[in-house]
Design a protein around this motif. Structure first.
Motif, short mmCIF file in Angstrom:
data_model
loop_
_atom_site.label_atom_id
_atom_site.label_comp_id
_atom_site.label_asym_id
_atom_site.label_seq_id
_atom_site.Cartn_x
_atom_site.Cartn_y
_atom_site.Cartn_z
N GLU A 3 -17.74 21.93 14.42
CA GLU A 3 -18.88 21.82 14.32
C GLU A 3 -19.82 22.39 12.60
O GLU A 3 -19.54 21.67 11.93
CB GLU A 3 -20.30 21.43 15.06
CG GLU A 3 -20.06 20.80 16.26
CD GLU A 3 -20.69 20.63 17.53
OE1 GLU A 3 -22.01 21.60 17.58
OE2 GLU A 3 -20.77 20.24 19.01
N SER A 4 -19.16 23.40 12.55
CA SER A 4 -19.97 24.29 11.76
C SER A 4 -18.74 23.90 10.63
O SER A 4 -19.37 23.60 9.65
CB SER A 4 -19.30 26.01 11.56
OG SER A 4 -20.06 26.64 10.72
N PHE A 6 -17.60 21.38 10.09
CA PHE A 6 -17.55 19.38 9.61
C PHE A 6 -19.19 19.76 8.98
O PHE A 6 -19.01 18.68 7.59
CB PHE A 6 -17.91 18.64 11.07
CG PHE A 6 -16.10 18.27 11.57
CD1 PHE A 6 -15.17 17.58 9.62
CD2 PHE A 6 -15.35 18.48 12.55
CE1 PHE A 6 -14.22 17.47 10.71
CE2 PHE A 6 -14.34 18.86 12.53
CZ PHE A 6 -13.42 17.59 11.53
N SER A 7 -19.54 20.77 9.43
CA SER A 7 -21.10 20.70 8.84
C SER A 7 -21.01 21.07 7.19
O SER A 7 -22.00 20.30 6.21
CB SER A 7 -22.26 21.64 9.49
OG SER A 7 -23.31 21.32 8.86
N SER A 8 -20.28 22.02 6.87
CA SER A 8 -19.72 22.01 5.70
C SER A 8 -19.42 21.03 4.82
O SER A 8 -20.08 21.27 3.69
CB SER A 8 -19.34 23.56 5.49
OG SER A 8 -19.77 24.60 6.50
N LYS A 10 -19.39 17.96 4.79
CA LYS A 10 -20.39 17.26 4.57
C LYS A 10 -21.05 17.80 3.57
O LYS A 10 -21.90 16.97 2.78
CB LYS A 10 -20.80 16.81 5.74
CG LYS A 10 -20.62 15.97 6.62
CD LYS A 10 -21.08 15.42 8.25
CE LYS A 10 -19.76 14.52 9.30
NZ LYS A 10 -20.92 14.55 10.85
N LYS A 11 -22.34 18.61 3.47
CA LYS A 11 -23.13 18.78 3.13
C LYS A 11 -21.95 19.70 1.54
O LYS A 11 -23.06 19.09 0.49
CB LYS A 11 -23.69 20.47 3.20
CG LYS A 11 -24.28 20.44 4.46
CD LYS A 11 -25.01 21.21 4.65
CE LYS A 11 -25.27 21.89 6.41
NZ LYS A 11 -25.49 22.52 6.69
N GLU A 12 -21.40 20.39 1.53
CA GLU A 12 -20.76 20.92 0.26
C GLU A 12 -19.07 20.05 -0.56
O GLU A 12 -19.43 20.47 -1.88
CB GLU A 12 -19.94 21.91 0.17
CG GLU A 12 -20.75 22.59 1.22
CD GLU A 12 -20.16 24.37 1.73
OE1 GLU A 12 -18.78 24.02 1.19
OE2 GLU A 12 -20.72 25.48 1.43
N ARG A 15 -20.67 15.22 0.98
CA ARG A 15 -22.39 13.90 0.74
C ARG A 15 -22.43 13.06 -0.26
O ARG A 15 -22.44 14.01 -1.82
CB ARG A 15 -23.32 14.81 1.31
CG ARG A 15 -25.14 13.66 1.49
CD ARG A 15 -25.87 14.88 1.96
NE ARG A 15 -25.74 15.22 3.41
CZ ARG A 15 -26.14 15.61 4.58
NH1 ARG A 15 -26.69 16.83 4.30
NH2 ARG A 15 -25.67 15.68 5.56
#
Length: 59
Positions: A3-4, A6-8, A10-12, A15
């Motif tokens: 999850e960490s 995929f969050s990175s 998406k953000k970096e 997006r």
């Protein structure tokens, strides 16, 4: 952990980007993982250094 990551991702990277083809999206994600995330991006759980630097230091 996943999850960490995929969050990175998406953000970096993805997006606010619009890919014209699926192949361009795959290529961009591959580049993020292989050229940036696994080599140069600093990771907090490695003491703020990149995985590449961490491997060099422990070799």
């Amino acid at each position: 952990m996943a999850e960490s990551f995929f969050s990175s991702l998406k953000k970096e990277r993805i997006r606010k980007r619009i890919y014209k083809t699926r192949d361009l999206a795959k290529s961009d994600v591959f580049d993020y993982i292989e050229a940036f995330y696994n080599r140069t991006r600093r990771h907090s759980h490695l003491g703020g250094i990149s995985p590449e630097a961490f491997e060099r230091a422990s070799a």
